[in-house]
Design an enzyme around this catalytic site. Sequence first.
Site, PDB file in Angstrom:
ATOM      1  N   THR A  13      28.516  44.868  39.592  1.00  0.00           N
ATOM      2  CA  THR A  13      27.812  45.834  40.453  1.00  0.00           C
ATOM      3  C   THR A  13      28.474  47.210  40.430  1.00  0.00           C
ATOM      4  O   THR A  13      27.822  48.225  40.147  1.00  0.00           O
ATOM      5  CB  THR A  13      27.805  45.302  41.910  1.00  0.00           C
ATOM      6  OG1 THR A  13      27.350  43.955  41.865  1.00  0.00           O
ATOM      7  CG2 THR A  13      26.935  46.121  42.807  1.00  0.00           C
ATOM      8  N   VAL A  14      29.789  47.243  40.699  1.00  0.00           N
ATOM      9  CA  VAL A  14      30.453  48.560  40.776  1.00  0.00           C
ATOM     10  C   VAL A  14      30.559  49.185  39.381  1.00  0.00           C
ATOM     11  O   VAL A  14      30.333  50.389  39.215  1.00  0.00           O
ATOM     12  CB  VAL A  14      31.848  48.436  41.441  1.00  0.00           C
ATOM     13  CG1 VAL A  14      32.545  49.783  41.464  1.00  0.00           C
ATOM     14  CG2 VAL A  14      31.717  47.898  42.860  1.00  0.00           C
ATOM     15  N   LYS A 105      41.508  45.712  46.441  1.00  0.00           N
ATOM     16  CA  LYS A 105      42.341  45.781  47.664  1.00  0.00           C
ATOM     17  C   LYS A 105      43.302  44.607  47.780  1.00  0.00           C
ATOM     18  O   LYS A 105      44.442  44.766  48.213  1.00  0.00           O
ATOM     19  CB  LYS A 105      41.448  45.862  48.902  1.00  0.00           C
ATOM     20  CG  LYS A 105      40.442  44.721  49.005  1.00  0.00           C
ATOM     21  CD  LYS A 105      39.020  45.200  48.959  1.00  0.00           C
ATOM     22  CE  LYS A 105      38.068  44.042  48.735  1.00  0.00           C
ATOM     23  NZ  LYS A 105      36.693  44.324  48.963  1.00  0.00           N
ATOM     24  N   GLU A 129      41.683  54.738  45.253  1.00  0.00           N
ATOM     25  CA  GLU A 129      40.875  55.241  46.369  1.00  0.00           C
ATOM     26  C   GLU A 129      39.750  54.269  46.745  1.00  0.00           C
ATOM     27  O   GLU A 129      39.414  54.099  47.924  1.00  0.00           O
ATOM     28  CB  GLU A 129      40.267  56.603  45.993  1.00  0.00           C
ATOM     29  CG  GLU A 129      39.437  57.249  47.075  1.00  0.00           C
ATOM     30  CD  GLU A 129      40.224  57.491  48.365  1.00  0.00           C
ATOM     31  OE1 GLU A 129      41.202  58.237  48.324  1.00  0.00           O
ATOM     32  OE2 GLU A 129      39.841  56.922  49.423  1.00  0.00           O
ATOM     33  N   GLY A 134      35.332  51.829  50.470  1.00  0.00           N
ATOM     34  CA  GLY A 134      34.389  52.244  49.410  1.00  0.00           C
ATOM     35  C   GLY A 134      34.301  53.734  49.195  1.00  0.00           C
ATOM     36  O   GLY A 134      35.230  54.360  48.684  1.00  0.00           O
ATOM     37  N   GLY A 187      22.325  40.235  50.867  1.00  0.00           N
ATOM     38  CA  GLY A 187      23.298  40.511  49.820  1.00  0.00           C
ATOM     39  C   GLY A 187      24.553  41.217  50.319  1.00  0.00           C
ATOM     40  O   GLY A 187      25.371  41.663  49.528  1.00  0.00           O
ATOM     41  N   GLU A 190      29.207  37.602  50.821  1.00  0.00           N
ATOM     42  CA  GLU A 190      29.311  36.751  49.650  1.00  0.00           C
ATOM     43  C   GLU A 190      28.756  35.367  49.973  1.00  0.00           C
ATOM     44  O   GLU A 190      28.626  34.995  51.133  1.00  0.00           O
ATOM     45  CB  GLU A 190      30.791  36.584  49.262  1.00  0.00           C
ATOM     46  CG  GLU A 190      31.526  37.875  49.007  1.00  0.00           C
ATOM     47  CD  GLU A 190      30.986  38.605  47.799  1.00  0.00           C
ATOM     48  OE1 GLU A 190      30.657  37.948  46.794  1.00  0.00           O
ATOM     49  OE2 GLU A 190      30.884  39.839  47.861  1.00  0.00           O
ATOM     50  N   LYS A 205      42.777  45.729  53.466  1.00  0.00           N
ATOM     51  CA  LYS A 205      42.574  47.182  53.541  1.00  0.00           C
ATOM     52  C   LYS A 205      43.527  47.813  54.567  1.00  0.00           C
ATOM     53  O   LYS A 205      44.047  48.909  54.349  1.00  0.00           O
ATOM     54  CB  LYS A 205      41.114  47.478  53.887  1.00  0.00           C
ATOM     55  CG  LYS A 205      40.155  47.017  52.775  1.00  0.00           C
ATOM     56  CD  LYS A 205      38.723  47.021  53.262  1.00  0.00           C
ATOM     57  CE  LYS A 205      37.767  46.538  52.180  1.00  0.00           C
ATOM     58  NZ  LYS A 205      36.443  46.185  52.724  1.00  0.00           N
ATOM     59  N   GLY A 302      29.236  48.908  48.003  1.00  0.00           N
ATOM     60  CA  GLY A 302      28.032  49.276  47.253  1.00  0.00           C
ATOM     61  C   GLY A 302      28.414  49.958  45.955  1.00  0.00           C
ATOM     62  O   GLY A 302      29.488  50.550  45.833  1.00  0.00           O
TER      63      GLY A 302
HETATM   64  N1  HSE Z   1      33.138  42.565  51.475  1.00  0.00           N
HETATM   65  C1  HSE Z   1      33.483  43.922  51.696  1.00  0.00           C
HETATM   66  C2  HSE Z   1      32.782  44.415  52.945  1.00  0.00           C
HETATM   67  C3  HSE Z   1      33.086  44.737  50.505  1.00  0.00           C
HETATM   68  O1  HSE Z   1      31.919  43.701  53.504  1.00  0.00           O
HETATM   69  O2  HSE Z   1      33.085  45.489  53.416  1.00  0.00           O
HETATM   70  C4  HSE Z   1      33.830  46.026  50.356  1.00  0.00           C
HETATM   71  O3  HSE Z   1      35.199  45.876  50.218  1.00  0.00           O
END
Ligand code: HSE
Length: 431
Positions: A13-14, A105, A129, A134, A187, A190, A205, A302
């Site tokens: 995705t990223v 992270k 970063e 995100g 979505g 997970e 984080k 995202g």
């Molecule tokens: N699973 C993480 C969230 C994705 O829901 O923020 C971004 O790190």
Amino acid sequence: MKKMNVGLLGIGTVGGGLYELLKSNITEIQRKASADIRIIAVADKDISRAKEVVGNAIEITDDAFQLVTNPEIDVVIELIGGTTIAKDLVIKAIEHKKHVVTANKALLALFGNELFALAKKNNVILAFEASVAGGIPILKSIKEGLAGNKIEWVAGIINGTTNFILTEMREKGVTFTQALSQAQSLGYAEADPSFDVEGIDAAHKLTILAALSFGIPMSFKDVYVEGIKALEQKDIQYAEELGYRIKLLGIAKKRDKGIELRVHPTLIPEDRLIANVNGAMNAVVVKGNMVGSTLFYGAGAGALPTASAVVADLIDISRATNVPANGFNEKQIEALPIYSINDAISGYYLRIKVSDKPGVLAKITKLFGDKKISIDAMLQKETKENKSEADIVILSRLALEKDINTVIHSIESLSATIGKVIKIRLEELSK
Ligand code: HSE
């Protein structure tokens, strides 16, 4: 203009978002970068998926180790995730004198200390970063924009999935399980969302935020972590009646002898801006001793928001902007003690179910008085299930966690108390 050849590990995705961003914004990026940034190789286990994204113009391999040792490549972007193969690849890339950009992270929180040292030794930049919140440029803001301050505390909604769940529970009155399955169908979460709902993703984080804010090593194992699974609809409603919202916060606070590091559901006054950050959005409040409180808000996950942070790191590397990895000079990293949760100081929301008899409230409030904990607000409600039972909700002023636990233990020992006392921490986030 010199060339900056980039190898990309992982085009999910990223990675796909990164490719799209580079294509759409290439002219803008060229106006800013000090080198001609181009992806020359992609490694992914799924070669046909990679081909669909990048076409035939770029070399595609399923041998990631070949990519990180390719002498043509100057910068490796790691978007594989996890702490096994991704770690080996990052180490190999650094040892081969490649700069590394990562969104990982967990890797930073668990192995950042050794990776920073390795990057320093090999004279390359390790940039990350995208690893926290995100698309919000929170790490650069702390390392650079707020560098003139002593950071006093940082508090953030740094997991979008749990923020979405809590928002649904409050706005639609659904249960945790219902909100989680909606997050999964949209979505956000997970298939195995335990890292999100148990607070581990937020703790990764928070570890990074704390290292950059206070110049401490990555201290993931010392973070107190409590997720949102046990939160009940009625606590969200009672909190609301008292003027508060419940958010999963990551909190890092400097105190006289060390640092508090904790992730847990938290009541926040509803008039704070961060209390109104809803859905899957992220926000971080940083309190600097000179600037005061600053709020950073945006998409925490995202494809395109995360790619936006990755590209900012690429542009920095093209400029050879070697801000120290965690913002402090290497010799200034101080392993300050991390307070145990028992020594944390917080306000508290307690929900106590009691049999509705004369004198019960007086006994409970006396227990607070005995420990010199001041009560800030109180609510009593007949429970829906049984008219002879009541929920008593008490908001305390600041107290030591071990003192409130003593009070809770004594409340649970009263004959009128039914079951366990529910405890949720409360932060005013004002000073
Ligand atoms: N699973 C993480 C969230 C994705 O829901 O923020 C971004 O790190």
